[in-house]
Design an enzyme around this catalytic site. Structure first.
Site, mmCIF file in Angstrom:
data_model
loop_
_atom_site.group_PDB
_atom_site.id
_atom_site.type_symbol
_atom_site.label_atom_id
_atom_site.label_comp_id
_atom_site.label_asym_id
_atom_site.label_seq_id
_atom_site.Cartn_x
_atom_site.Cartn_y
_atom_site.Cartn_z
ATOM 1 N N VAL A 37 0.867 -1.174 0.000
ATOM 2 C CA VAL A 37 0.000 0.000 0.000
ATOM 3 C C VAL A 37 0.899 1.217 0.000
ATOM 4 C CG1 VAL A 37 -1.999 -1.068 1.118
ATOM 5 C CG2 VAL A 37 -0.195 -0.060 2.522
ATOM 6 N N SER A 38 0.387 2.340 -0.503
ATOM 7 C CA SER A 38 1.228 3.522 -0.686
ATOM 8 C C SER A 38 1.413 4.341 0.577
ATOM 9 C CB SER A 38 0.643 4.416 -1.789
ATOM 10 O OG SER A 38 0.607 3.708 -3.006
ATOM 11 N N THR A 39 0.419 4.314 1.479
ATOM 12 C CA THR A 39 0.500 5.151 2.674
ATOM 13 C C THR A 39 0.156 4.348 3.918
ATOM 14 O OG1 THR A 39 -1.822 5.850 2.640
ATOM 15 C CG2 THR A 39 -0.275 7.135 1.303
ATOM 16 N N GLN B 170 -3.608 3.482 4.427
ATOM 17 C CA GLN B 170 -4.268 2.444 3.651
ATOM 18 C C GLN B 170 -4.105 1.091 4.339
ATOM 19 O OE1 GLN B 170 -2.191 3.262 -0.114
ATOM 20 N NE2 GLN B 170 -4.160 3.802 -1.004
#
Length: 199
Positions: free
Chosen positions: A12-14, A17
Site C-alpha cells: 500500500v502507498s500510505t 491504507q
C-alpha cells in the site's frame, strides 16, 4: 518439474491504507502467512525492503502471488525488467489474482506464458500512459489556475502593526536586525526581506 514454494507480496502507498484485502486474497490462494512480504511505500520504483526481500528469497520453480499488477509497481520500464528478472532469470512463476491472463505460472504452456508477457506489456503501457496523462492534466490545471490569478504556495506572513516602529528603531541603531526580528516574532531573514521590499 519439482514444484517450489509459494510466496506473496502486498503493498500500500500510505500508512493510512489497509493491506487486509490483499492479505485475504493471497492467503485464500494458499500462500502461508509467513511467506507473505509487505511494504507501505509508493510503487514508483522498486527500492522497497519487502519487495527486495521476497525477490531475493525466490528460487527456481517458486511462485510469487500478487493481488494486482499495480501492487508490483507502476513504472512501465522497471515493471517489465522486474517481470523478466523473476520469470526468466530466476525461473520463478508469477500469479496476478485480479488478472488471470497475466499469470505466468510454471505449469503453463510456452504460448500461455508468451501471451501473459504480451498482456503485461500492453497493460503496463496503459498504466504508464495514464500516469503521464494525469501529470499533464495536473500541470495544465495549475497553469490555468495561475492565469485566473490563483496563488500557490504558502501565504506570505502578515506584517505586524508594530513593524514600522521596530523598523525605525533598527534604522536609528537602537536595536540590531536580529533583535528587531525577535520583537516582531519572525526570523532574521523575514525581517530583512520586509526591509528589502521597502515595507
Amino acid at each position: 518439474m519439482t514444484k517450489g514454494k509459494v510466496y506473496g507480496y502486498v503493498r500500500v502507498s500510505t500508512a493510512q491504507q489497509h493491506q487486509d484485502r490483499q492479505y485475504i486474497a493471497i492467503k485464500k490462494y494458499g500462500v502461508p502467512e509467513e511467506n507473505i512480504f509487505a511494504d507501505r511505500q509508493s510503487g514508483k520504483d522498486f527500492e522497497r525492503p519487502g519487495y527486495k526481500k521476497v525477490v531475493e528469497t525466490l528460487q527456481e520453480n517458486d511462485t510469487l502471488v500478487i493481488k494486482s499488477i499495480d501492487r508490483l509497481g507502476r513504472n512501465f520500464d522497471d515493471l517489465l525488467d522486474q517481470w523478466r528478472h523473476i520469470t526468466v532469470e530466476k525461473q520463478a512463476g508469477i500469479i496476478v489474482l485480479d488478472m488471470p491472463m497475466l499469470n505466468c505460472g510454471l505449469d503453463d504452456q510456452l504460448m500461455a506464458r508468451a501471451i501473459g508477457q504480451i498482456m503485461l506489456i500492453v497493460l503496463s503501457y496503459l498504466a504508464e500512459n495514464e500516469r503521464i496523462t494525469t501529470r499533464q492534466r495536473q500541470a495544465e490545471g495549475i497553469a490555468a489556475a495561475k492565469l485566473r490569478g490563483v496563488k500557490f504556495g504558502r501565504r506570505a506572513k502578515e506584517i505586524p502593526v508594530e513593524f514600522e516602529n521596530v523598523k525605525a528603531m533598527w534604522r536609528e541603531g537602537r536595536c540590531s536586525a536580529t533583535a528587531a526580528a525577535r520583537m516582531l516574532g519572525v526570523d532574521f531573514h523575514t525581517f530583512k526581506k520586509w526591509i528589502c521590499e521597502g515595507r
